[in-house]
Scaffold this motif. Structure first.
Motif, PDB file in Angstrom:
ATOM      1  N   ALA A  47       0.836  -1.203   0.000  1.00 48.70           N
ATOM      2  CA  ALA A  47       0.000   0.000   0.000  1.00 48.70           C
ATOM      3  C   ALA A  47       0.872   1.253   0.000  1.00 48.70           C
ATOM      4  CB  ALA A  47      -0.928  -0.004   1.206  1.00 48.70           C
ATOM      5  N   LEU A  48       1.943   1.240   0.807  1.00 52.02           N
ATOM      6  CA  LEU A  48       2.862   2.382   0.850  1.00 52.02           C
ATOM      7  C   LEU A  48       3.543   2.572  -0.491  1.00 52.02           C
ATOM      8  CD1 LEU A  48       4.443   4.563   2.413  1.00 52.02           C
ATOM      9  CD2 LEU A  48       6.082   2.774   3.063  1.00 52.02           C
ATOM     10  N   PHE A  49       3.993   1.482  -1.094  1.00 52.49           N
ATOM     11  CA  PHE A  49       4.667   1.569  -2.387  1.00 52.49           C
ATOM     12  C   PHE A  49       3.726   2.150  -3.440  1.00 52.49           C
ATOM     13  CE2 PHE A  49       6.131   0.151  -6.486  1.00 52.49           C
ATOM     14  CZ  PHE A  49       7.513   0.190  -6.396  1.00 52.49           C
ATOM     15  N   LEU A  60       5.477   2.838 -11.092  1.00 61.13           N
ATOM     16  CA  LEU A  60       5.920   1.484 -10.763  1.00 61.13           C
ATOM     17  C   LEU A  60       4.863   0.817  -9.890  1.00 61.13           C
ATOM     18  CD1 LEU A  60       9.715   1.994  -9.977  1.00 61.13           C
ATOM     19  CD2 LEU A  60       8.727   0.812 -11.951  1.00 61.13           C
ATOM     20  N   ALA A  61       4.633  -0.468 -10.111  1.00 61.67           N
ATOM     21  CA  ALA A  61       3.575  -1.165  -9.376  1.00 61.67           C
ATOM     22  C   ALA A  61       4.034  -2.552  -8.969  1.00 61.67           C
ATOM     23  CB  ALA A  61       2.310  -1.269 -10.232  1.00 61.67           C
ATOM     24  N   VAL A  62       3.660  -2.924  -7.758  1.00 58.14           N
ATOM     25  CA  VAL A  62       3.942  -4.278  -7.274  1.00 58.14           C
ATOM     26  C   VAL A  62       2.699  -5.153  -7.366  1.00 58.14           C
ATOM     27  CG1 VAL A  62       5.790  -3.541  -5.754  1.00 58.14           C
ATOM     28  CG2 VAL A  62       3.450  -3.553  -4.902  1.00 58.14           C
ATOM     29  N   LEU A  63       1.573  -4.528  -7.662  1.00 56.66           N
ATOM     30  CA  LEU A  63       0.304  -5.240  -7.814  1.00 56.66           C
ATOM     31  C   LEU A  63      -0.369  -4.795  -9.103  1.00 56.66           C
ATOM     32  CD1 LEU A  63      -0.977  -4.725  -4.145  1.00 56.66           C
ATOM     33  CD2 LEU A  63      -0.060  -6.852  -5.084  1.00 56.66           C
ATOM     34  N   LEU A 179      -4.842   0.765 -16.639  1.00 58.53           N
ATOM     35  CA  LEU A 179      -5.863  -0.147 -16.136  1.00 58.53           C
ATOM     36  C   LEU A 179      -5.888  -1.464 -16.896  1.00 58.53           C
ATOM     37  CD1 LEU A 179      -8.789   2.340 -15.405  1.00 58.53           C
ATOM     38  CD2 LEU A 179      -7.130   1.350 -13.813  1.00 58.53           C
ATOM     39  N   TRP A 180      -4.741  -1.851 -17.451  1.00 61.66           N
ATOM     40  CA  TRP A 180      -4.600  -3.158 -18.083  1.00 61.66           C
ATOM     41  C   TRP A 180      -3.304  -3.783 -17.580  1.00 61.66           C
ATOM     42  CZ3 TRP A 180      -5.827   1.220 -21.058  1.00 61.66           C
ATOM     43  CH2 TRP A 180      -7.137   1.259 -21.520  1.00 61.66           C
ATOM     44  N   PRO A 181      -3.265  -5.105 -17.445  1.00 58.41           N
ATOM     45  CA  PRO A 181      -2.059  -5.770 -16.913  1.00 58.41           C
ATOM     46  C   PRO A 181      -0.816  -5.534 -17.754  1.00 58.41           C
ATOM     47  CG  PRO A 181      -3.939  -7.276 -16.915  1.00 58.41           C
ATOM     48  CD  PRO A 181      -4.363  -6.064 -17.686  1.00 58.41           C
ATOM     49  N   ASP A 182      -0.986  -5.312 -19.055  1.00 59.93           N
ATOM     50  CA  ASP A 182       0.155  -5.123 -19.953  1.00 59.93           C
ATOM     51  C   ASP A 182       0.380  -3.651 -20.282  1.00 59.93           C
ATOM     52  OD1 ASP A 182      -2.092  -4.702 -21.451  1.00 59.93           O
ATOM     53  OD2 ASP A 182      -1.530  -6.020 -23.107  1.00 59.93           O
ATOM     54  N   GLY A 396      10.470  -5.715 -15.501  1.00 62.98           N
ATOM     55  CA  GLY A 396       9.638  -6.812 -15.023  1.00 62.98           C
ATOM     56  C   GLY A 396      10.033  -7.393 -13.689  1.00 62.98           C
ATOM     57  N   ILE A 397      10.942  -6.734 -12.971  1.00 63.06           N
ATOM     58  CA  ILE A 397      11.412  -7.317 -11.712  1.00 63.06           C
ATOM     59  C   ILE A 397      10.871  -6.582 -10.482  1.00 63.06           C
ATOM     60  CG2 ILE A 397      13.536  -8.079 -12.828  1.00 63.06           C
ATOM     61  CD1 ILE A 397      14.998  -5.813 -11.354  1.00 63.06           C
ATOM     62  N   THR A 398      10.089  -5.534 -10.670  1.00 64.89           N
ATOM     63  CA  THR A 398       9.634  -4.731  -9.531  1.00 64.89           C
ATOM     64  C   THR A 398       8.913  -5.574  -8.488  1.00 64.89           C
ATOM     65  OG1 THR A 398       9.392  -2.784 -10.949  1.00 64.89           O
ATOM     66  CG2 THR A 398       8.273  -2.737  -8.834  1.00 64.89           C
ATOM     67  N   ALA A 399       7.968  -6.384  -8.930  1.00 59.88           N
ATOM     68  CA  ALA A 399       7.174  -7.173  -7.986  1.00 59.88           C
ATOM     69  C   ALA A 399       7.995  -8.251  -7.291  1.00 59.88           C
ATOM     70  CB  ALA A 399       5.996  -7.815  -8.717  1.00 59.88           C
ATOM     71  N   GLN A 400       9.173  -8.582  -7.838  1.00 57.61           N
ATOM     72  CA  GLN A 400       9.985  -9.668  -7.282  1.00 57.61           C
ATOM     73  C   GLN A 400      11.104  -9.184  -6.353  1.00 57.61           C
ATOM     74  OE1 GLN A 400      11.203 -12.376 -10.551  1.00 57.61           O
ATOM     75  NE2 GLN A 400       9.870 -11.167 -11.863  1.00 57.61           N
ATOM     76  N   LEU A 401      11.146  -7.904  -6.060  1.00 58.06           N
ATOM     77  CA  LEU A 401      12.230  -7.356  -5.261  1.00 58.06           C
ATOM     78  C   LEU A 401      12.068  -7.600  -3.772  1.00 58.06           C
ATOM     79  CD1 LEU A 401      12.820  -3.950  -7.080  1.00 58.06           C
ATOM     80  CD2 LEU A 401      14.140  -6.058  -7.302  1.00 58.06           C
ATOM     81  N   GLY A 402      10.853  -7.961  -3.332  1.00 54.74           N
ATOM     82  CA  GLY A 402      10.626  -8.213  -1.913  1.00 54.74           C
ATOM     83  C   GLY A 402      10.368  -6.937  -1.143  1.00 54.74           C
ATOM     84  N   PRO A 403       9.878  -7.044   0.097  1.00 56.03           N
ATOM     85  CA  PRO A 403       9.554  -5.854   0.904  1.00 56.03           C
ATOM     86  C   PRO A 403      10.724  -4.898   1.073  1.00 56.03           C
ATOM     87  CG  PRO A 403       8.634  -7.829   1.901  1.00 56.03           C
ATOM     88  CD  PRO A 403       9.504  -8.292   0.782  1.00 56.03           C
ATOM     89  N   ALA A 404      11.918  -5.416   1.342  1.00 54.83           N
ATOM     90  CA  ALA A 404      13.080  -4.548   1.524  1.00 54.83           C
ATOM     91  C   ALA A 404      13.405  -3.789   0.243  1.00 54.83           C
ATOM     92  CB  ALA A 404      14.285  -5.373   1.969  1.00 54.83           C
ATOM     93  N   GLY A 405      13.366  -4.492  -0.886  1.00 51.17           N
ATOM     94  CA  GLY A 405      13.610  -3.835  -2.158  1.00 51.17           C
ATOM     95  C   GLY A 405      12.551  -2.799  -2.479  1.00 51.17           C
ATOM     96  N   HIS A 406      11.304  -3.087  -2.119  1.00 49.96           N
ATOM     97  CA  HIS A 406      10.224  -2.133  -2.364  1.00 49.96           C
ATOM     98  C   HIS A 406      10.413  -0.871  -1.536  1.00 49.96           C
ATOM     99  CE1 HIS A 406       7.522  -5.745  -3.660  1.00 49.96           C
ATOM    100  NE2 HIS A 406       8.355  -5.357  -4.609  1.00 49.96           N
ATOM    101  N   LEU A 407      10.893  -1.014  -0.314  1.00 53.79           N
ATOM    102  CA  LEU A 407      11.151   0.162   0.525  1.00 53.79           C
ATOM    103  C   LEU A 407      12.287   1.006  -0.062  1.00 53.79           C
ATOM    104  CD1 LEU A 407      10.830  -1.311   4.138  1.00 53.79           C
ATOM    105  CD2 LEU A 407       9.199   0.142   2.912  1.00 53.79           C
ATOM    106  N   VAL A 408      13.288   0.343  -0.639  1.00 54.69           N
ATOM    107  CA  VAL A 408      14.378   1.074  -1.279  1.00 54.69           C
ATOM    108  C   VAL A 408      13.852   1.884  -2.459  1.00 54.69           C
ATOM    109  CG1 VAL A 408      16.531   0.849  -2.592  1.00 54.69           C
ATOM    110  CG2 VAL A 408      16.152  -0.547  -0.557  1.00 54.69           C
ATOM    111  N   LEU A 409      13.025   1.262  -3.298  1.00 50.80           N
ATOM    112  CA  LEU A 409      12.452   1.980  -4.445  1.00 50.80           C
ATOM    113  C   LEU A 409      11.514   3.093  -3.991  1.00 50.80           C
ATOM    114  CD1 LEU A 409      11.665  -0.783  -7.116  1.00 50.80           C
ATOM    115  CD2 LEU A 409      13.638   0.733  -6.951  1.00 50.80           C
TER     116      LEU A 409
END
Length: 446
Positions: A47-49, A60-63, A179-182, A396-409
């Motif tokens: 939610a914060l990201f 950038l989006a993780v979801l 509003l589209w996945p791609d 394509g790696i944003t969602a795979q960075l994990g919580p720590a990586g998301h906080l860095v971004l």
């Protein structure tokens, strides 16, 4: 004249506090079950990201924006995008007025005569001007998109309006949400979708000071301010030069431009070049682009858009001023000049400070993410520059960075959005004079 540090930092602190408060409010709203399609709570890091990405108009989006968030959640994101885009244009323009007002009468008159913008007492006029520009561009873009969604894709009127408004706001604010996945890859061959979005991104990246100059003397380029000339000139060079290089690099790539007709390849190249200015939407799969294209995109994203605009990066004026400094040094000229105007030494130091501080932020972010994730340098660097430049493009790696990586971004997005603006204002306001000078010495350089 000498100013106390508290007086110098107050405007910058207000900007940072305001954006932080909006991000936290957006985080709270997106954490509600009503904001999610399934009625479940979103993790606070996600939610914060998402909130930071929206307020900092990054994209950038993780979801999956359309799949995860409910209509309420999408509207929250839309409002956050609008607040972020409108707010940064207004606050950056107002900070420019504060700067001109704090430089003393003579410097203020010189600044206003050169920029031909508004005076320190015209805050209301600045906000009204930003609102008019925002409304006109977004309304025009939304109207074109709405008609296209209805006539070309059979969308009902209500849905077409919603899609048109959302993506018009996302484009003008340089937010990059779709509003589209791609993103908008399904419309890569539709000029009536891609071109309006690209032009809206370019319009949002010019900045209100440029519009203020054009409104007064758009027919007389000779009367344009140096800022307007640099912004328009460099924006055109980066936009079309970037489009040419990207199109050449991706021309035969079977996973991006290869399957398209020659005309659509040119359109896709122009679209991607426009989006690297801080737009963030993509009409082809960015993760499948050549590494050379990623590198070119890194450079364009780092430079960014115009000052006091919705775009990020170090800004085209900063990049251009550094170029003039290098050119003057190579020519052995005592003064740095641009357009028959001498550039103040203080401004040269400000540009150098912002550029080097930005390089430090990108290098630090890249190093941290390399330590936290298993991804290669080229992908991590692209992600970091995209976050710092508030662009929103991804390999394509944003969602795979994990919580720590998301906080860095998240931190990079916040610093990239407000850093150049607040740092530039603070440096400009931090004017001090000494009654003495130290003896000169020349250490070896190079």
């Amino acid at each position: 004249m000498k100013y106390r540090s508290l007086q110098i930092n107050t405007p910058s602190r207000v900007v940072v506090f305001a954006f932080s408060a909006v991000i936290l409010l957006g985080t709270a709203l997106l954490s509600l079950p009503i904001a999610v399609e399934g009625g479940e709570r979103t993790s606070w890091t996600s939610a914060l990201f998402t909130s930071a990405s929206a307020v900092c108009v990054t994209g950038l989006a993780v979801l999956d924006t359309a799949g995860h968030w409910s209509t309420f959640g999408e509207v929250v994101i839309l409002v956050l995008i609008q607040i972020g885009g409108f707010g940064i244009m207004s606050l950056a323009s107002i900070l420019a007025l504060i700067v001109s007002g704090k430089l003393g009468l003579r410097a203020r008159l010189n600044t206003q005569a050169e920029t031909r913008t508004l005076g320190p007492g015209d805050v209301r006029q600045v906000i009204a001007g930003v609102a008019k520009v925002t409304l006109v561009v977004e309304a025009l873009t939304a109207a074109i998109l709405t008609v296209r969604f209805m006539t070309g894709y059979g969308e009902p009127f209500g849905r077409a309006v919603y899609l048109g408004v959302f993506h018009a706001v996302s484009a003008f604010t340089n937010a990059g949400f779709a509003l589209w996945p791609d993103s908008i890859m399904r419309f890569v061959g539709d000029v009536w979708i891609c071109l309006p979005l690209a032009l809206a991104v370019v319009a949002g990246g010019l900045g209100f000071p440029v519009y203020a100059v054009l409104r007064k003397s758009w027919r007389r380029p000779s009367r344009w301010s140096l800022h307007a000339k640099i912004t328009l000139g460099m924006s055109a060079i980066l936009l079309f030069g970037g489009a040419l290089v990207i199109t050449i690099l991706e021309w035969n790539n079977p996973k991006t431009f290869g399957p398209l007709t020659p005309g659509l390849r040119i359109l896709a190249g122009f679209f991607h070049s426009a989006m690297t200015r801080s737009g963030g939407l993509n009409s082809v799969d960015t993760s499948q682009m050549n590494e050379n294209t990623w590198l070119v995109s890194d450079v364009l994203m780092f430079i960014g858009a115009g000052s006091a605009s919705t775009g990020g990066g170090i800004k085209v004026t900063t990049f251009a001023l550094l170029g003039y400094v290098i050119l003057a040094e190579l020519r052995g000229e005592p003064d740095v000049t641009a357009g028959r105007r001498r550039i103040a030494e203080q401004l040269q130091r400000q540009a150098l400070t912002i550029a080097l501080a930005s390089v430090a932020a990108v290098v630090s972010g890249t190093l941290v993410l390399m330590m936290l994730t298993p991804f290669t340098l080229d992908r991590v660097l692209f992600e970091v520059v995209s976050a710092f430049g508030t662009v929103g493009l991804s390999t394509g790696i944003t969602a795979q960075l994990g919580p720590a990586g998301h906080l860095v971004l998240t931190a990079l997005m916040f610093v990239g959005r407000l850093g150049p603006v607040t740092l530039g204002a603070a440096l400009a306001l931090h004017v001090q004079t000494r009654r003495f000078r130290y003896p000169e010495e020349r250490p070896l350089v190079g």
